[in-house]
Design a protein around this motif. Structure first.
Motif, PDB file in Angstrom:
ATOM      1  N   TYR A 107      42.059  43.817  92.823  1.00  0.00           N
ATOM      2  CA  TYR A 107      41.449  44.007  91.510  1.00  0.00           C
ATOM      3  C   TYR A 107      41.159  45.500  91.310  1.00  0.00           C
ATOM      4  O   TYR A 107      40.756  46.183  92.246  1.00  0.00           O
ATOM      5  CB  TYR A 107      40.120  43.261  91.410  1.00  0.00           C
ATOM      6  CG  TYR A 107      40.192  41.780  91.695  1.00  0.00           C
ATOM      7  CD1 TYR A 107      40.212  41.301  93.001  1.00  0.00           C
ATOM      8  CD2 TYR A 107      40.214  40.853  90.656  1.00  0.00           C
ATOM      9  CE1 TYR A 107      40.273  39.946  93.260  1.00  0.00           C
ATOM     10  CE2 TYR A 107      40.265  39.492  90.917  1.00  0.00           C
ATOM     11  CZ  TYR A 107      40.296  39.045  92.220  1.00  0.00           C
ATOM     12  OH  TYR A 107      40.355  37.700  92.480  1.00  0.00           O
ATOM     13  N   PRO A 131      30.663  48.376  85.802  1.00  0.00           N
ATOM     14  CA  PRO A 131      32.112  48.329  86.052  1.00  0.00           C
ATOM     15  C   PRO A 131      32.815  47.412  85.057  1.00  0.00           C
ATOM     16  O   PRO A 131      32.314  46.346  84.719  1.00  0.00           O
ATOM     17  CB  PRO A 131      32.205  47.766  87.469  1.00  0.00           C
ATOM     18  CG  PRO A 131      30.869  48.019  88.087  1.00  0.00           C
ATOM     19  CD  PRO A 131      29.882  47.900  86.950  1.00  0.00           C
ATOM     20  N   GLN A 132      33.970  47.851  84.609  1.00  0.00           N
ATOM     21  CA  GLN A 132      34.793  47.069  83.696  1.00  0.00           C
ATOM     22  C   GLN A 132      36.088  46.695  84.392  1.00  0.00           C
ATOM     23  O   GLN A 132      36.764  47.545  84.971  1.00  0.00           O
ATOM     24  CB  GLN A 132      35.097  47.872  82.426  1.00  0.00           C
ATOM     25  CG  GLN A 132      33.874  48.209  81.587  1.00  0.00           C
ATOM     26  CD  GLN A 132      33.257  46.986  80.938  1.00  0.00           C
ATOM     27  OE1 GLN A 132      33.942  46.108  80.434  1.00  0.00           O
ATOM     28  NE2 GLN A 132      31.930  46.919  80.968  1.00  0.00           N
ATOM     29  N   PHE A 133      36.450  45.428  84.291  1.00  0.00           N
ATOM     30  CA  PHE A 133      37.670  44.934  84.921  1.00  0.00           C
ATOM     31  C   PHE A 133      38.898  45.472  84.189  1.00  0.00           C
ATOM     32  O   PHE A 133      38.988  45.415  82.953  1.00  0.00           O
ATOM     33  CB  PHE A 133      37.667  43.404  84.910  1.00  0.00           C
ATOM     34  CG  PHE A 133      38.977  42.783  85.303  1.00  0.00           C
ATOM     35  CD1 PHE A 133      39.727  42.073  84.386  1.00  0.00           C
ATOM     36  CD2 PHE A 133      39.449  42.904  86.600  1.00  0.00           C
ATOM     37  CE1 PHE A 133      40.930  41.499  84.738  1.00  0.00           C
ATOM     38  CE2 PHE A 133      40.658  42.336  86.971  1.00  0.00           C
ATOM     39  CZ  PHE A 133      41.401  41.624  86.041  1.00  0.00           C
ATOM     40  N   TYR A 137      38.757  48.095  88.908  1.00  0.00           N
ATOM     41  CA  TYR A 137      37.639  48.213  87.990  1.00  0.00           C
ATOM     42  C   TYR A 137      37.407  49.688  87.669  1.00  0.00           C
ATOM     43  O   TYR A 137      37.623  50.563  88.512  1.00  0.00           O
ATOM     44  CB  TYR A 137      36.349  47.644  88.593  1.00  0.00           C
ATOM     45  CG  TYR A 137      36.323  46.151  88.707  1.00  0.00           C
ATOM     46  CD1 TYR A 137      36.909  45.509  89.789  1.00  0.00           C
ATOM     47  CD2 TYR A 137      35.710  45.375  87.728  1.00  0.00           C
ATOM     48  CE1 TYR A 137      36.896  44.125  89.894  1.00  0.00           C
ATOM     49  CE2 TYR A 137      35.688  43.993  87.825  1.00  0.00           C
ATOM     50  CZ  TYR A 137      36.285  43.375  88.906  1.00  0.00           C
ATOM     51  OH  TYR A 137      36.275  42.009  89.003  1.00  0.00           O
TER      52      TYR A 137
END
Lengths: 115, 113
Positions: B33, B43-45, B35
């Protein structure tokens, strides 16, 4: 879309005292995971505790415990016997299985532990 | 125990340049993943991969691309960098697609001047 709300931008607690950080979330899902992550000044993202929504029993990890209220969509973190090393930003996060298991974070609560 | 390795730790670029961030997951972890955490932000994915295929896509700009390689490491390629791309970029890995236990790397701090 799921939203995670942390209503306390900053909190402080004295060493050895207990503090509770609040988190609410909004979802129509019945099965999901909730997390608390700690981010100290080093900015490393550290998992503190994890809760599975289908489990009614509140998760505990040593001095850290949660109060999970599924109906109220509330997931608070209690830190007992606070230590100076607990000073950090704490993020509440939501994960929906089947969504690629991506985390949806709240805005964070900055916790300062004072001597 | 081995952890998620990200390189470089710090990166400074000029506007309109390109950058490549690398992530080496924990051995036997097949899911990665990415982020993005802006200054003072959560945090933003951005994007995730499972078994070298894109698994899910978040708020990743079109200027960014990513891939996962046969050894499961992943690279995030960022082009036409903007000042707003300055952020801490985290990589996380897990074993299996349906696993909620994510392990985070220490992040790459990107500064765009």
């Amino acid at each position: 879309a799921q939203t995670v709300t942390q209503s306390q931008p900053e909190m402080s607690v004295q060493e050895a005292e207990t503090v509770t950080l609040s988190c609410t979330y909004d979802t129509s899902e019945n099965n999901y995971y909730l997390f608390w992550y700690k981010q100290p000044p080093s900015r490393q993202m550290i998992l503190v505790i994890r809760q599975e929504a289908y489990k009614q029993q509140n998760a505990t990890e040593n001095r850290f415990s949660v109060n999970f209220q599924k109906a109220a969509k509330s997931f608070s973190l209690k830190i007992s016997d606070s230590q100076l090393g607990d000073t950090a930003m704490y993020f509440c996060a939501f994960m929906k299985p089947g969504s690629g298991y991506a985390l949806n974070f709240g805005k964070g609560t900055s916790l300062l532990v004072t001597p | 125990a081995a952890g998620v390795i990200q390189s470089p730790r710090h990166l400074i670029k000029e506007k309109r340049e390109t950058a490549t961030l690398k992530c080496y997951p924990i051995p036997r972890h097949d899911t990665v993943y990415w982020y993005q955490q802006g200054p003072g932000q959560d945090p933003q994915f951005l994007i995730s991969f499972y078994e070298k295929m894109q698994s899910d896509k978040g708020s990743i700009p079109d200027r960014f691309s990513a891939q996962q390689f046969s050894d499961y490491h992943s690279e995030l390629n960022m082009s036409s960098l903007e000042l707003g791309d300055s952020a801490l970029y985290f990589c996380a890995s897990s074993r299996g697609r349906n696993n909620e236990k994510l392990f985070f790397g220490s992040g790459t701090q990107l500064s765009v001047l």
